[in-house]
Design a protein around this motif. Structure first.
Motif, PDB file in Angstrom:
ATOM      1  N   LEU A 137       1.106  -0.620  -0.069  1.00 22.53           N
ATOM      2  CA  LEU A 137       0.062  -0.132   0.223  1.00 22.53           C
ATOM      3  C   LEU A 137       1.109   1.561  -0.001  1.00 22.53           C
ATOM      4  O   LEU A 137       0.973   2.470  -0.655  1.00 22.53           O
ATOM      5  CB  LEU A 137      -0.831  -0.138   0.718  1.00 22.53           C
ATOM      6  N   LEU A 138       1.908   1.459   0.745  1.00 26.89           N
ATOM      7  CA  LEU A 138       2.784   2.370   0.549  1.00 26.89           C
ATOM      8  C   LEU A 138       3.494   2.467  -0.651  1.00 26.89           C
ATOM      9  O   LEU A 138       3.615   4.079  -1.253  1.00 26.89           O
ATOM     10  CB  LEU A 138       3.880   1.753   1.989  1.00 26.89           C
ATOM     11  N   ARG A 139       3.864   1.340  -1.359  1.00 30.03           N
ATOM     12  CA  ARG A 139       4.489   1.589  -2.581  1.00 30.03           C
ATOM     13  C   ARG A 139       3.068   2.046  -3.233  1.00 30.03           C
ATOM     14  O   ARG A 139       3.645   3.456  -5.005  1.00 30.03           O
ATOM     15  CB  ARG A 139       5.231   0.312  -3.218  1.00 30.03           C
ATOM     16  N   TRP A 140       1.889   1.816  -3.824  1.00 27.07           N
ATOM     17  CA  TRP A 140       0.557   2.314  -4.515  1.00 27.07           C
ATOM     18  C   TRP A 140       0.477   3.633  -4.128  1.00 27.07           C
ATOM     19  O   TRP A 140       0.310   4.920  -4.965  1.00 27.07           O
ATOM     20  CB  TRP A 140      -0.680   0.793  -3.973  1.00 27.07           C
ATOM     21  N   ALA A 141       0.413   3.900  -2.490  1.00 28.28           N
ATOM     22  CA  ALA A 141       0.314   5.105  -2.365  1.00 28.28           C
ATOM     23  C   ALA A 141       1.374   6.147  -3.180  1.00 28.28           C
ATOM     24  O   ALA A 141       1.228   7.232  -4.241  1.00 28.28           O
ATOM     25  CB  ALA A 141      -0.560   5.493  -1.223  1.00 28.28           C
ATOM     26  N   ARG A 142       2.501   6.129  -2.947  1.00 31.70           N
ATOM     27  CA  ARG A 142       3.298   7.033  -2.759  1.00 31.70           C
ATOM     28  C   ARG A 142       3.568   6.943  -4.412  1.00 31.70           C
ATOM     29  O   ARG A 142       4.046   8.352  -5.090  1.00 31.70           O
ATOM     30  CB  ARG A 142       5.074   6.255  -2.102  1.00 31.70           C
ATOM     31  N   GLY A 143       3.729   5.988  -4.422  1.00 28.66           N
ATOM     32  CA  GLY A 143       4.100   5.802  -6.404  1.00 28.66           C
ATOM     33  C   GLY A 143       3.130   6.747  -6.938  1.00 28.66           C
ATOM     34  O   GLY A 143       3.333   6.887  -7.911  1.00 28.66           O
ATOM     35  N   ASN A 144       1.910   6.342  -7.110  1.00 32.49           N
ATOM     36  CA  ASN A 144       0.813   7.239  -7.499  1.00 32.49           C
ATOM     37  C   ASN A 144       0.432   7.936  -7.078  1.00 32.49           C
ATOM     38  O   ASN A 144      -0.005   8.821  -7.994  1.00 32.49           O
ATOM     39  CB  ASN A 144      -0.338   5.723  -7.561  1.00 32.49           C
ATOM     40  N   ALA A 145       0.949   8.715  -6.179  1.00 29.44           N
ATOM     41  CA  ALA A 145       0.564  10.203  -5.639  1.00 29.44           C
ATOM     42  C   ALA A 145       1.313  11.029  -7.112  1.00 29.44           C
ATOM     43  O   ALA A 145       1.777  11.947  -7.472  1.00 29.44           O
ATOM     44  CB  ALA A 145       1.295  10.696  -4.360  1.00 29.44           C
ATOM     45  N   GLY A 146       2.728   9.976  -6.976  1.00 30.09           N
ATOM     46  CA  GLY A 146       4.315  10.618  -7.341  1.00 30.09           C
ATOM     47  C   GLY A 146       3.446  11.108  -9.728  1.00 30.09           C
ATOM     48  O   GLY A 146       3.494  12.054  -9.519  1.00 30.09           O
ATOM     49  N   ILE A 147       3.329   9.427  -9.385  1.00 25.75           N
ATOM     50  CA  ILE A 147       2.375   9.928 -11.327  1.00 25.75           C
ATOM     51  C   ILE A 147       1.345  10.917 -11.217  1.00 25.75           C
ATOM     52  O   ILE A 147       1.458  12.042 -12.239  1.00 25.75           O
ATOM     53  CB  ILE A 147       2.001   8.221 -11.339  1.00 25.75           C
ATOM     54  N   LEU A 148       0.629  10.673 -10.145  1.00 21.07           N
ATOM     55  CA  LEU A 148      -0.454  11.886 -10.627  1.00 21.07           C
ATOM     56  C   LEU A 148       0.280  13.536 -10.272  1.00 21.07           C
ATOM     57  O   LEU A 148      -0.862  14.641 -10.925  1.00 21.07           O
ATOM     58  CB  LEU A 148      -1.732  11.637  -9.253  1.00 21.07           C
ATOM     59  N   GLU A 149       0.962  13.441  -9.311  1.00 17.96           N
ATOM     60  CA  GLU A 149       1.425  14.978  -9.355  1.00 17.96           C
ATOM     61  C   GLU A 149       2.235  15.535 -10.984  1.00 17.96           C
ATOM     62  O   GLU A 149       2.165  16.662 -10.801  1.00 17.96           O
ATOM     63  CB  GLU A 149       2.615  14.509  -8.239  1.00 17.96           C
ATOM     64  N   THR A 150       2.398  14.599 -11.761  1.00 14.11           N
ATOM     65  CA  THR A 150       2.734  14.813 -13.130  1.00 14.11           C
ATOM     66  C   THR A 150       1.940  14.933 -13.945  1.00 14.11           C
ATOM     67  O   THR A 150       1.825  15.257 -15.058  1.00 14.11           O
ATOM     68  CB  THR A 150       3.631  13.654 -13.593  1.00 14.11           C
ATOM     69  N   GLY A 151       0.276  14.114 -13.551  1.00 13.20           N
ATOM     70  CA  GLY A 151      -0.453  14.690 -14.952  1.00 13.20           C
ATOM     71  C   GLY A 151      -0.741  13.753 -15.113  1.00 13.20           C
ATOM     72  O   GLY A 151      -1.342  13.370 -16.491  1.00 13.20           O
ATOM     73  N   ALA A 152       0.369  12.491 -14.787  1.00  8.30           N
ATOM     74  CA  ALA A 152      -0.585  11.073 -15.749  1.00  8.30           C
ATOM     75  C   ALA A 152      -1.228  10.415 -15.280  1.00  8.30           C
ATOM     76  O   ALA A 152      -0.772  10.138 -14.254  1.00  8.30           O
ATOM     77  CB  ALA A 152       1.311  10.904 -16.488  1.00  8.30           C
ATOM     78  N   GLY A 153      -1.630   9.588 -16.254  1.00  3.24           N
ATOM     79  CA  GLY A 153      -1.960   7.952 -15.260  1.00  3.24           C
ATOM     80  C   GLY A 153      -3.498   8.166 -15.510  1.00  3.24           C
ATOM     81  O   GLY A 153      -3.433   9.055 -14.325  1.00  3.24           O
TER      82      GLY A 153
END
Length: 164
Positions: A137-153
């Motif tokens: 869940l930590l990988r999912w949350a932090r990884g996807n937060a970074g992806i969303l921050e760039t506006g992608a995915g």
């Protein structure tokens, strides 16, 4: 007449004590719909569930694309849990809210809640209770937060527990 609204009629749902109620119909992502519209059935609030029942129900709702409703189930656990696990359930509820914001297109809200939820569950990583996949869940949350921050995915569905 609503005294809290300066004596004028309020369009907000309130109980007899003036507390806000959530009586308006809502869509599948928890957004309020106009009065009289047909909404999605809400999760009943205050249902006592075991941790296992909570996790199974929340995962089912996440898998069905209903993270707002999963949040409500996890929030019940948060509000009724013992102090030692309150931050865990709060963090899981925040992850579901983050997924809700992402599904609604609110990337800023999603990033904020994913990171906040991850911060709350991180202390449970060394000894994960209830077979929760804290590391995943930590990988999912932090990884996807970074992806969303760039506006992608798009946000994939989180797994609360690792596959058996």
């Amino acid at each position: 007449m609503d005294p809290a609204a300066g004596g004028r009629q309020s369009d907000r749902d309130r109980d007899e004590t003036g507390r806000a109620r959530n009586a308006r119909p809502r869509d599948g992502l928890g957004r309020p719909l106009p009065r009289g519209a047909t909404g999605v059935a809400r999760q009943p609030e205050g249902v006592p569930r075991s941790p296992n029942q909570t996790l199974v129900e929340a995962q089912r709702l996440l898998d069905d694309g209903r993270p707002f409703h999963a949040h409500e189930v996890l929030e019940d656990a948060w509000k009724t849990s013992a102090e030692g696990h309150r931050a865990l359930w709060k963090g899981l509820a925040q992850l579901a809210v983050g997924a809700t914001h992402a599904a609604r297109g609110n990337r800023t809200g999603a990033v904020t809640l994913l990171r906040r939820g991850a911060d709350h569950i991180e202390p449970y990583q060394t000894e994960p209770p209830y077979h929760i996949d804290i590391a995943g869940l930590l990988r999912w949350a932090r990884g996807n937060a970074g992806i969303l921050e760039t506006g992608a995915g798009q946000l994939p569905t989180p797994r609360l527990r690792s596959a058996p």
